[in-house]
Design a protein around this motif. Sequence first.
Motif, PDB file in Angstrom:
ATOM      1  N   ALA A  28       0.840  -1.204   0.000  1.00 42.47           N
ATOM      2  CA  ALA A  28       0.000   0.000   0.000  1.00 42.47           C
ATOM      3  C   ALA A  28       0.869   1.247   0.000  1.00 42.47           C
ATOM      4  O   ALA A  28       0.547   2.246  -0.667  1.00 42.47           O
ATOM      5  CB  ALA A  28      -0.937  -0.007   1.206  1.00 42.47           C
ATOM      6  N   MET A  29       1.975   1.201   0.717  1.00 45.54           N
ATOM      7  CA  MET A  29       2.875   2.340   0.773  1.00 45.54           C
ATOM      8  C   MET A  29       3.509   2.584  -0.598  1.00 45.54           C
ATOM      9  O   MET A  29       3.570   3.728  -1.070  1.00 45.54           O
ATOM     10  CB  MET A  29       3.961   2.114   1.830  1.00 45.54           C
ATOM     11  CG  MET A  29       4.828   3.325   2.085  1.00 45.54           C
ATOM     12  SD  MET A  29       5.971   3.091   3.451  1.00 45.54           S
ATOM     13  CE  MET A  29       7.173   2.014   2.682  1.00 45.54           C
ATOM     14  N   VAL A  30       3.953   1.516  -1.253  1.00 40.24           N
ATOM     15  CA  VAL A  30       4.546   1.646  -2.586  1.00 40.24           C
ATOM     16  C   VAL A  30       3.516   2.209  -3.565  1.00 40.24           C
ATOM     17  O   VAL A  30       3.815   3.125  -4.336  1.00 40.24           O
ATOM     18  CB  VAL A  30       5.099   0.286  -3.077  1.00 40.24           C
ATOM     19  CG1 VAL A  30       5.508   0.351  -4.544  1.00 40.24           C
ATOM     20  CG2 VAL A  30       6.277  -0.148  -2.205  1.00 40.24           C
ATOM     21  N   ALA A  31       2.303   1.698  -3.513  1.00 37.77           N
ATOM     22  CA  ALA A  31       1.244   2.175  -4.406  1.00 37.77           C
ATOM     23  C   ALA A  31       0.931   3.646  -4.154  1.00 37.77           C
ATOM     24  O   ALA A  31       0.759   4.430  -5.103  1.00 37.77           O
ATOM     25  CB  ALA A  31      -0.011   1.321  -4.230  1.00 37.77           C
ATOM     26  N   LEU A  32       0.867   4.049  -2.892  1.00 33.25           N
ATOM     27  CA  LEU A  32       0.560   5.436  -2.560  1.00 33.25           C
ATOM     28  C   LEU A  32       1.647   6.382  -3.060  1.00 33.25           C
ATOM     29  O   LEU A  32       1.353   7.435  -3.631  1.00 33.25           O
ATOM     30  CB  LEU A  32       0.373   5.588  -1.046  1.00 33.25           C
ATOM     31  CG  LEU A  32       0.044   6.997  -0.551  1.00 33.25           C
ATOM     32  CD1 LEU A  32      -1.267   7.496  -1.159  1.00 33.25           C
ATOM     33  CD2 LEU A  32      -0.025   7.016   0.966  1.00 33.25           C
ATOM     34  N   HIS A  33       2.889   6.010  -2.886  1.00 32.22           N
ATOM     35  CA  HIS A  33       3.985   6.876  -3.318  1.00 32.22           C
ATOM     36  C   HIS A  33       4.070   6.953  -4.838  1.00 32.22           C
ATOM     37  O   HIS A  33       4.399   8.008  -5.396  1.00 32.22           O
ATOM     38  CB  HIS A  33       5.293   6.423  -2.689  1.00 32.22           C
ATOM     39  CG  HIS A  33       5.379   6.778  -1.244  1.00 32.22           C
ATOM     40  ND1 HIS A  33       6.221   7.741  -0.768  1.00 32.22           N
ATOM     41  CD2 HIS A  33       4.692   6.315  -0.169  1.00 32.22           C
ATOM     42  CE1 HIS A  33       6.063   7.866   0.545  1.00 32.22           C
ATOM     43  NE2 HIS A  33       5.132   7.007   0.920  1.00 32.22           N
ATOM     44  N   THR A  34       3.764   5.853  -5.507  1.00 32.72           N
ATOM     45  CA  THR A  34       3.721   5.867  -6.969  1.00 32.72           C
ATOM     46  C   THR A  34       2.566   6.738  -7.445  1.00 32.72           C
ATOM     47  O   THR A  34       2.714   7.534  -8.386  1.00 32.72           O
ATOM     48  CB  THR A  34       3.575   4.428  -7.504  1.00 32.72           C
ATOM     49  OG1 THR A  34       4.673   3.640  -7.016  1.00 32.72           O
ATOM     50  CG2 THR A  34       3.568   4.395  -9.024  1.00 32.72           C
ATOM     51  N   ALA A  35       1.420   6.617  -6.793  1.00 35.67           N
ATOM     52  CA  ALA A  35       0.252   7.422  -7.149  1.00 35.67           C
ATOM     53  C   ALA A  35       0.506   8.910  -6.928  1.00 35.67           C
ATOM     54  O   ALA A  35      -0.031   9.749  -7.674  1.00 35.67           O
ATOM     55  CB  ALA A  35      -0.962   6.962  -6.349  1.00 35.67           C
ATOM     56  N   LEU A  36       1.301   9.251  -5.930  1.00 34.84           N
ATOM     57  CA  LEU A  36       1.642  10.659  -5.708  1.00 34.84           C
ATOM     58  C   LEU A  36       2.305  11.242  -6.943  1.00 34.84           C
ATOM     59  O   LEU A  36       1.914  12.303  -7.429  1.00 34.84           O
ATOM     60  CB  LEU A  36       2.571  10.816  -4.495  1.00 34.84           C
ATOM     61  CG  LEU A  36       3.231  12.200  -4.337  1.00 34.84           C
ATOM     62  CD1 LEU A  36       2.188  13.269  -4.016  1.00 34.84           C
ATOM     63  CD2 LEU A  36       4.318  12.151  -3.284  1.00 34.84           C
ATOM     64  N   LEU A  37       3.306  10.551  -7.446  1.00 31.88           N
ATOM     65  CA  LEU A  37       4.045  11.057  -8.604  1.00 31.88           C
ATOM     66  C   LEU A  37       3.146  11.142  -9.834  1.00 31.88           C
ATOM     67  O   LEU A  37       3.136  12.160 -10.536  1.00 31.88           O
ATOM     68  CB  LEU A  37       5.264  10.172  -8.866  1.00 31.88           C
ATOM     69  CG  LEU A  37       6.269  10.084  -7.712  1.00 31.88           C
ATOM     70  CD1 LEU A  37       7.351   9.057  -8.018  1.00 31.88           C
ATOM     71  CD2 LEU A  37       6.864  11.428  -7.390  1.00 31.88           C
TER      72      LEU A  37
END
Length: 175
Positions: free
Chosen positions: A44-53
């Motif tokens: 979830a953390m990886v997905a959230l940080h990717t979604a930020l960019l």
Amino acid sequence: MAWYTALVLAVAAERLAELVVARRNTRWSLARGGAESGRGHYPAMVALHTALLAGCLAEVRFAERPFPPVLGWVMVAVVVAAQALRWWCIRTLGPRWNTRVIVVPGLPRVTGGPYRWLSHPNYVAVAAEGLALPLVHGAWLTALVFTALNAALMVVRIRCEDGALARLPAVDARA
């Protein structure tokens, strides 16, 4: 928009550099008996940080967000400061820094560098960057959504990390 795209891509490249460091540090920690905690929230953390960019670029392009000069330049400074804080954390923790929660038994808790003043300075850098990077170019919706979701994730992450660190034996600071 071109310079903003370049900024977001530079942050993405920095994140990839973090992953290279984290992989190396994972091998180091596991070779010394390190145990990982919190695997469940990591995707979830990886997905959230990717979604930020992705959200930064998508909102600016499709919602036609303008560059707000005063706010934009202040937010660029915050993004740069967040990167500096993050790399100060990485340097201070050395091979113990990771994107995962891995604690090596027998090592004392780090209390130098930014950890002298904050328990979780890396998460301060993440929060600052997650708010500032979108606001550089007026992507307020991305900033708002990321900040809310990141706050919820950080509650889980910090509890996980604090729990893992609490299992370490106490170290006499006078020794």
